[in-house]
Design an enzyme around this catalytic site. Structure first.
Site, PDB file in Angstrom:
ATOM      1  N   GLY A  10       0.830  -1.210   0.000  1.00 36.29           N
ATOM      2  CA  GLY A  10       0.000   0.000   0.000  1.00 36.29           C
ATOM      3  C   GLY A  10       0.863   1.257   0.000  1.00 36.29           C
ATOM      4  O   GLY A  10       2.097   1.175   0.018  1.00 36.29           O
ATOM      5  N   ASP A  37       9.675  -9.009  -2.812  1.00 34.18           N
ATOM      6  CA  ASP A  37      10.119  -9.302  -1.441  1.00 34.18           C
ATOM      7  C   ASP A  37       8.971  -9.275  -0.441  1.00 34.18           C
ATOM      8  O   ASP A  37       9.169  -9.518   0.755  1.00 34.18           O
ATOM      9  CB  ASP A  37      11.157  -8.250  -0.998  1.00 34.18           C
ATOM     10  N   ALA A  64      -5.266  -2.213   5.477  1.00 37.09           N
ATOM     11  CA  ALA A  64      -6.617  -1.762   5.814  1.00 37.09           C
ATOM     12  C   ALA A  64      -7.525  -1.929   4.609  1.00 37.09           C
ATOM     13  O   ALA A  64      -7.060  -2.094   3.475  1.00 37.09           O
ATOM     14  CB  ALA A  64      -6.590  -0.290   6.238  1.00 37.09           C
ATOM     15  N   THR A  66      -9.538   0.305   2.591  1.00 36.95           N
ATOM     16  CA  THR A  66      -9.516   1.772   2.505  1.00 36.95           C
ATOM     17  C   THR A  66     -10.504   2.369   1.501  1.00 36.95           C
ATOM     18  O   THR A  66     -10.519   3.588   1.318  1.00 36.95           O
ATOM     19  CB  THR A  66      -8.091   2.262   2.155  1.00 36.95           C
ATOM     20  N   THR A 105      -7.712   6.858  11.268  1.00 45.64           N
ATOM     21  CA  THR A 105      -8.202   7.877  10.339  1.00 45.64           C
ATOM     22  C   THR A 105      -8.964   9.022  11.008  1.00 45.64           C
ATOM     23  O   THR A 105      -9.579   8.836  12.070  1.00 45.64           O
ATOM     24  CB  THR A 105      -9.136   7.184   9.317  1.00 45.64           C
ATOM     25  N   ASP A 106      -8.966  10.157  10.336  1.00 44.33           N
ATOM     26  CA  ASP A 106      -9.796  11.303  10.736  1.00 44.33           C
ATOM     27  C   ASP A 106     -11.292  10.968  10.618  1.00 44.33           C
ATOM     28  O   ASP A 106     -12.122  11.665  11.189  1.00 44.33           O
ATOM     29  CB  ASP A 106      -9.465  12.516   9.854  1.00 44.33           C
ATOM     30  N   TYR A 129     -16.678   2.757   6.923  1.00 41.17           N
ATOM     31  CA  TYR A 129     -15.206   2.809   7.023  1.00 41.17           C
ATOM     32  C   TYR A 129     -14.780   3.385   8.381  1.00 41.17           C
ATOM     33  O   TYR A 129     -13.979   2.773   9.101  1.00 41.17           O
ATOM     34  CB  TYR A 129     -14.645   3.648   5.871  1.00 41.17           C
ATOM     35  N   TRP A 154      -6.270  12.192   4.546  1.00 41.54           N
ATOM     36  CA  TRP A 154      -5.999  12.584   3.154  1.00 41.54           C
ATOM     37  C   TRP A 154      -4.600  12.117   2.701  1.00 41.54           C
ATOM     38  O   TRP A 154      -3.795  12.891   2.178  1.00 41.54           O
ATOM     39  CB  TRP A 154      -6.118  14.088   2.984  1.00 41.54           C
TER      40      TRP A 154
HETATM   41  N1  LIG Z   1      -5.703   6.648   2.068  1.00 36.70           N
HETATM   42  C1  LIG Z   1      -6.141   7.630   2.869  1.00 36.70           C
HETATM   43  O1  LIG Z   1      -6.537   8.712   2.424  1.00 36.70           O
HETATM   44  C2  LIG Z   1      -6.153   7.428   4.357  1.00 36.70           C
HETATM   45  C3  LIG Z   1      -6.673   8.449   5.162  1.00 36.70           C
HETATM   46  C4  LIG Z   1      -6.671   8.266   6.531  1.00 36.70           C
HETATM   47  C5  LIG Z   1      -6.174   7.094   7.089  1.00 36.70           C
HETATM   48  N2  LIG Z   1      -5.714   6.113   6.277  1.00 36.70           N
HETATM   49  C6  LIG Z   1      -5.209   4.884   6.902  1.00 36.70           C
HETATM   50  O2  LIG Z   1      -3.818   4.810   6.637  1.00 36.70           O
HETATM   51  C7  LIG Z   1      -3.407   3.455   6.547  1.00 36.70           C
HETATM   52  C8  LIG Z   1      -2.604   3.236   5.284  1.00 36.70           C
HETATM   53  O3  LIG Z   1      -3.442   3.585   4.182  1.00 36.70           O
HETATM   54  P1  LIG Z   1      -2.959   3.438   2.670  1.00 36.70           P
HETATM   55  O4  LIG Z   1      -3.559   4.565   1.916  1.00 36.70           O
HETATM   56  O5  LIG Z   1      -1.487   3.195   2.629  1.00 36.70           O
HETATM   57  O6  LIG Z   1      -3.740   2.109   2.275  1.00 36.70           O
HETATM   58  P2  LIG Z   1      -3.654   1.293   0.911  1.00 36.70           P
HETATM   59  O7  LIG Z   1      -2.769   1.981  -0.059  1.00 36.70           O
HETATM   60  O8  LIG Z   1      -5.052   0.966   0.539  1.00 36.70           O
HETATM   61  O9  LIG Z   1      -2.897  -0.032   1.379  1.00 36.70           O
HETATM   62  C9  LIG Z   1      -3.505  -0.979   2.198  1.00 36.70           C
HETATM   63  C10 LIG Z   1      -2.904  -2.309   1.848  1.00 36.70           C
HETATM   64  O10 LIG Z   1      -3.500  -3.298   2.703  1.00 36.70           O
HETATM   65  C11 LIG Z   1      -3.792  -4.432   1.887  1.00 36.70           C
HETATM   66  N3  LIG Z   1      -4.808  -5.269   2.510  1.00 36.70           N
HETATM   67  C12 LIG Z   1      -6.153  -5.206   2.383  1.00 36.70           C
HETATM   68  N4  LIG Z   1      -6.726  -6.227   3.048  1.00 36.70           N
HETATM   69  C13 LIG Z   1      -5.719  -6.939   3.608  1.00 36.70           C
HETATM   70  C14 LIG Z   1      -5.670  -8.114   4.399  1.00 36.70           C
HETATM   71  N5  LIG Z   1      -6.786  -8.775   4.753  1.00 36.70           N
HETATM   72  N6  LIG Z   1      -4.460  -8.585   4.798  1.00 36.70           N
HETATM   73  C15 LIG Z   1      -3.326  -7.944   4.444  1.00 36.70           C
HETATM   74  N7  LIG Z   1      -3.307  -6.840   3.675  1.00 36.70           N
HETATM   75  C16 LIG Z   1      -4.484  -6.343   3.270  1.00 36.70           C
HETATM   76  C17 LIG Z   1      -4.268  -3.800   0.591  1.00 36.70           C
HETATM   77  O11 LIG Z   1      -4.312  -4.754  -0.437  1.00 36.70           O
HETATM   78  P3  LIG Z   1      -5.394  -4.529  -1.640  1.00 36.70           P
HETATM   79  O12 LIG Z   1      -5.057  -3.205  -2.256  1.00 36.70           O
HETATM   80  O13 LIG Z   1      -5.139  -5.713  -2.527  1.00 36.70           O
HETATM   81  O14 LIG Z   1      -6.740  -4.532  -0.983  1.00 36.70           O
HETATM   82  C18 LIG Z   1      -3.207  -2.732   0.398  1.00 36.70           C
HETATM   83  O15 LIG Z   1      -2.036  -3.253  -0.219  1.00 36.70           O
HETATM   84  C19 LIG Z   1      -4.693   2.619   6.647  1.00 36.70           C
HETATM   85  O16 LIG Z   1      -4.848   2.187   7.967  1.00 36.70           O
HETATM   86  C20 LIG Z   1      -5.786   3.613   6.314  1.00 36.70           C
HETATM   87  O17 LIG Z   1      -7.011   3.272   6.926  1.00 36.70           O
HETATM   88  C21 LIG Z   1      -5.671   6.255   4.919  1.00 36.70           C
END
Ligand SMILES: NC(=O)c1ccc[n+]([C@@H]2O[C@H](COP(=O)([O-])OP(=O)(O)OC[C@H]3O[C@@H](n4cnc5c(N)ncnc54)[C@H](OP(=O)(O)O)[C@@H]3O)[C@@H](O)[C@H]2O)c1
Length: 291
Positions: A10, A37, A64, A66, A105-106, A129, A154
Site C-alpha cells: 500500500g 520481497d 486496511a 480503505t 483515520t480522521d 469505514y 488525506w
Molecule cells: N488513504 C487515505 O486517504 C487514508 C486516510 C486516513 C487514514 N488512512 C489509513 O492509513 C493506513 C494506510 O493507508 P494506505 O492509503 O497506505 O492504504 P492502501 O494503499 O489501501 O494499502 C492498504 C494495503 O493493505 C492491503 N490489505 C487489504 N486487506 C488486507 C488483508 N486482509 N491482509 C493484508 N493486507 C491487506 C491492501 O491490499 P489490496 O489493495 O489488494 O486490498 C493494500 O495493499 C490505513 O490504515 C488507512 O485506513 C488512509
C-alpha cells in the site's frame, strides 16, 4: 530488532519500505498478496498472524480496507480487515511482548467541529469505514498490548490510488475539473508519516503508548489541494469549486477533518511540514518517476 510490516504494497507500506532499505534492523514486508520481497499475509487469518508474529519486536499495521465508498455495501469485509484483524494483531503483539504501531483515520470524527480535533475529542463516524476503523482502535486499546495508534488524513503518494495521482491525471487530460470546496482538512504525504514511524523504530522511541494525530501542517479544502497540485505540476486546467451535493456519494463525508497535532509534536520532538511543502516533494518525485 525484527519488525513486521503489514500492507507492504500500500501507499504507506511502500514508503516505509523505501525508508528502511538500509536499516540495521530486519524488516519483513507482508500484504494480502505476495509480490517480490513482500510475503503473503492476510491479517484476517489469525493462525497465520500468530505464526509470523511470535518472534517480532514491532508490528506496523499499514493494511486496511480503505475504499470508503465500497465499504458501505461491503461492510462485513471492511469490518474483518479494519476491526477484527487489528484485534488479532493486538493479541499476537501482546503474546509476543511486541509493540503494535497501527494507523487510523480522521473519519472516526463526524466533521461537525470548526476547531482541530484533539485525540480525545468525541468520536462519531459517519460511515462504515470510519466505524470499522474506530472499532479497530478500540480493540487495540482494550487488548492491553503496547501500542501507538496514528490517526491520519488525506493520505497520498506516488503509488496506488489517491487524490494526488487522480488530479495529476485529470488536470493533464481535461480542460476543466470540478472539485468540492466544502470539505476541509489536511493532506498527508505518506512519506512524512512513514518517516515518523521509522524514526520511532530506528531511534527506539518505543516506550511511548497511546493515540496520536498525524497529518500535514495547515488547512485546505479538496479544491485548494487540487488547485495547488495543478499549479505545482504546471498543468493548464481550470479547477472549478463545487459543493459536496454536486457529487452524489453512497457515504456522508466529514466537512471538517483537521487534526490537532500538539501531542505528537510534543512527545516526539517533531516538526511537521506544511502541506504545500510536502506536496512540492511529491511533485518532485512525480517528475522523476514520469520523465
Ligand atoms: N488513504 C487515505 O486517504 C487514508 C486516510 C486516513 C487514514 N488512512 C489509513 O492509513 C493506513 C494506510 O493507508 P494506505 O492509503 O497506505 O492504504 P492502501 O494503499 O489501501 O494499502 C492498504 C494495503 O493493505 C492491503 N490489505 C487489504 N486487506 C488486507 C488483508 N486482509 N491482509 C493484508 N493486507 C491487506 C491492501 O491490499 P489490496 O489493495 O489488494 O486490498 C493494500 O495493499 C490505513 O490504515 C488507512 O485506513 C488512509
Amino acid at each position: 530488532m525484527k519488525v513486521l510490516v503489514t500492507g507492504g504494497l500500500g501507499q504507506l507500506g511502500r514508503e516505509i519500505s523505501k525508508l528502511t532499505a538500509s536499516s540495521e534492523h530486519t524488516y519483513i514486508y507482508t500484504d494480502v498478496r505476495a509480490d517480490g520481497d513482500v510475503v503473503r499475509l492476510d491479517i484476517t487469518d489469525s493462525a497465520a498472524v500468530g505464526a509470523l508474529v511470535q518472534d517480532v519486536d514491532v508490528i506496523v499495521n499499514c493494511a486496511a480496507y480503505t475504499d470508503v465508498n465500497k465499504a458501505e455495501s461491503d461492510a462485513d469485509a471492511a469490518y474483518k480487515v479494519n476491526a477484527l484483524a487489528p484485534a488479532v494483531l493486538a493479541e499476537a503483539a501482546k503474546a509476543a511482548g511486541a509493540m503494535l504501531i497501527h494507523v487510523s483515520t480522521d473519519y472516526v470524527f463526524d466533521g461537525e467541529s470548526n476547531v482541530p480535533y484533539t485525540e480525545d475529542a468525541p468520536k462519531n463516524p459517519l460511515g462504515v469505514y470510519g466505524r470499522t476503523k474506530l472499532a479497530g482502535e478500540n480493540a487495540i486499546i482494550a487488548s492491553g498490548c503496547r501500542h501507538l495508534i496514528f490517526r491520519t488524513s488525506w493520505l497520498y503518494s506516488n503509488s496506488g490510488k489517491n487524490f494526488f495521482l487522480t488530479m495529476a491525471e485529470l488536470t493533464a487530460s481535461k480542460p476543466e475539473v470540478k472539485v468540492v470546496e466544502d470539505q476541509v482538512g489536511t493532506p498527508t504525504y505518506a512519506y512524512d508519516l512513514a518517516y515518523l514511524i521509522t524514526y520511532i523504530i530506528e531511534e527506539n522511541l518505543l516506550d511511548r503508548n497511546g493515540v496520536y494525530n498525524y497529518s500535514g501542517e495547515g488547512v485546505c479544502s479538496w479544491y485548494d489541494f487540487a488547485t495547488e497540485i495543478c499549479s505545482q505540476l504546471g498543468h493548464i486546467c481550470c479547477v472549478i469549486p463545487c459543493r459536496t451535493e454536486d457529487y452524489p456519494s453512497p457515504v456522508k463525508r466529514p466537512h471538517y477533518s483537521v487534526l490537532d497535532k500538539t501531542k505528537v509534536k510534543a512527545d516526539f520532538g517533531l516538526e511537521i511540514p506544511y502541506w504545500r511543502q510536502s506536496l512540492a516533494m511529491a511533485v518532485k518525485e512525480y517528475f522523476s518517476l514520469n520523465k
